[in-house]
Write an enzyme that holds these catalytic residues in place. Sequence first.
Site, PDB file in Angstrom:
ATOM      1  N   ASP A 333       0.835  -1.209   0.000  1.00  0.00           N
ATOM      2  CA  ASP A 333       0.000   0.000   0.000  1.00  0.00           C
ATOM      3  C   ASP A 333       0.866   1.254   0.000  1.00  0.00           C
ATOM      4  O   ASP A 333       2.028   1.229   0.403  1.00  0.00           O
ATOM      5  CB  ASP A 333      -0.898   0.014   1.253  1.00  0.00           C
ATOM      6  CG  ASP A 333      -0.074  -0.031   2.538  1.00  0.00           C
ATOM      7  OD1 ASP A 333       0.943  -0.760   2.552  1.00  0.00           O
ATOM      8  OD2 ASP A 333      -0.422   0.668   3.496  1.00  0.00           O
ATOM      9  N   GLU A 334       0.271   2.328  -0.439  1.00  0.00           N
ATOM     10  CA  GLU A 334       0.850   3.678  -0.315  1.00  0.00           C
ATOM     11  C   GLU A 334       2.326   3.738  -0.694  1.00  0.00           C
ATOM     12  O   GLU A 334       3.131   4.383  -0.017  1.00  0.00           O
ATOM     13  CB  GLU A 334       0.654   4.205   1.118  1.00  0.00           C
ATOM     14  CG  GLU A 334      -0.811   4.403   1.445  1.00  0.00           C
ATOM     15  CD  GLU A 334      -1.062   4.810   2.882  1.00  0.00           C
ATOM     16  OE1 GLU A 334      -1.863   5.749   3.071  1.00  0.00           O
ATOM     17  OE2 GLU A 334      -0.513   4.206   3.818  1.00  0.00           O
TER      18      GLU A 334
END
Length: 525
Positions: A333-334
């Site tokens: 993620d991210e």
Amino acid sequence: MRQRHRTFRLLGSLLLVAMGASATGAAPARGPASPTPLDRVVPAPASVDPGGSPYRITRDTRIRVDDSRETRRVGEYLADILRPSTGYRLPVTAHGSGGIRLRLAKGTFGAEGYRLDSGRGGVTITAAGAAGLFHGVQTLRQLLPAAVEKDSVQPGPWLVAGGTIKDTPRYGWRGAMLDVSRHFFTVDQVKRYVDQLALYKINKLHLHLSDDQGWRIAIDSWPRLASYGGSTQVGGGAGGYYTKADYKEIVRYAASRHLEVVPEIDMPGHTNAALASYAELNCDGVAPPLYTGTEVGFSSLCVGKDITYDFVDDVIRELAALTPGRYLHIGGDEAHSTSHEDYVRFMERVQPVVAKYGKTVVGWHQLTGATPAAGAVAQYWGLDSTSAEEKAQVAKAARNGTGVVLSPADRVYLDMKYTADTPLGLDWAGLVEVKRSYDWDPGDYLPGVPASAIRGVEAPMWTETLSRSADLEYMAFPRLAGAAELGWSPASTHGWEGYKVRLAAQGPRWEALGINFYRSPQVPW
Ligand code: ACM
């Protein structure tokens, strides 16, 4: 529902009084003649057929088990719950008749389901395996007065309503994630949470073991990850990490509660603690300082360096060897400091490493922006407002065989504030009161995802603002119970009006267990 109403008409007037109270949300009369109705359980059982006399636990009650180690273990677990509050001996034995019987039998219960039969002569829980017996025991706990959870002798009486429950979960993945990186939680704190999860038939403990602020698992081939990378946390406290023995103890304890540990090493972003520990992992060869803030998206492993993949191989090999469970979560993620091209390249190299060490890949749903490995599971953490394009990308992967675990942040992120006044937590996904958290259907939540791709529901707990068990509990309860019900109960049982009454009945139990919880004004406590 129609079936249930018909059955109720056949019941004695006292039980009807109790059910009437349930329907209006008023507290039921307590006393010998009003045991908890069989359907006042969270998660809602698949089928409830009340009737007949209740069973009463007395000083002569035995816990009868099949002569197998796993059944005996569930029996001892039940005895440990019942003995302090009842004051009874409750021997766990393969002999005798009546009492509380835990019985293994082939049937239509599946790997985790069970059948509970209660009447004057005893209570029998039948299941195909120990997991089903264990879940049946959780139901039995909730059918007994909340005082059964106390650790001193209580007056009773200890009645279990008569009738039959047949119960089997909707989904095989009913998870809770704990972020032990932003704040470190000790083995005992994790065990306490595991016990709370087990009460609601959660079967996956996802541990977020690494992030920018801390690396929390000892890796022998890269010892500074834990000794240095684990030496602080958000706000600058001492942090900490699990030795391999600590981690194995968590795995063992979780397994004793029928939870499978899913370890996560978040990559290629969320890696400042690793990058700070080993300069050679950085593209420029310079180690950044440790980080104790709460920003995200600023760190990345160096996708172009070979040593990155030596590091990944070592970490995954050692972690896989410690983990009997099927899954290994690689985050993803991210990764805002990793180019898309690098992200795809990284995931192409790393996913086969997970397979090489015998595990199935799990990733946050951004993994669907690369090519998920065969059999991979994507954990969706978007919001109602997430773009149609991003949702469509997840749906496309799901149609191609990627499994989906649902963790919508504006529903089941347990660290979101309930209201603007909630003293703990974050609000970037909005304010999430109890009703909003509960009132959605995993089966039709993401457009274009085939129902067969949905593996279940998981409630993550990010800990930027949370550092004590009491903090975790305040954010988890009551919302965790709702996430557990979404993962376990058939869609046909879903309904806020009924749920809030069953949820209210959990309050005295949480008080008896010493669980700190949010007394939402939406719930008729
Ligand atoms: C996440 O909340 N960044 C998975």
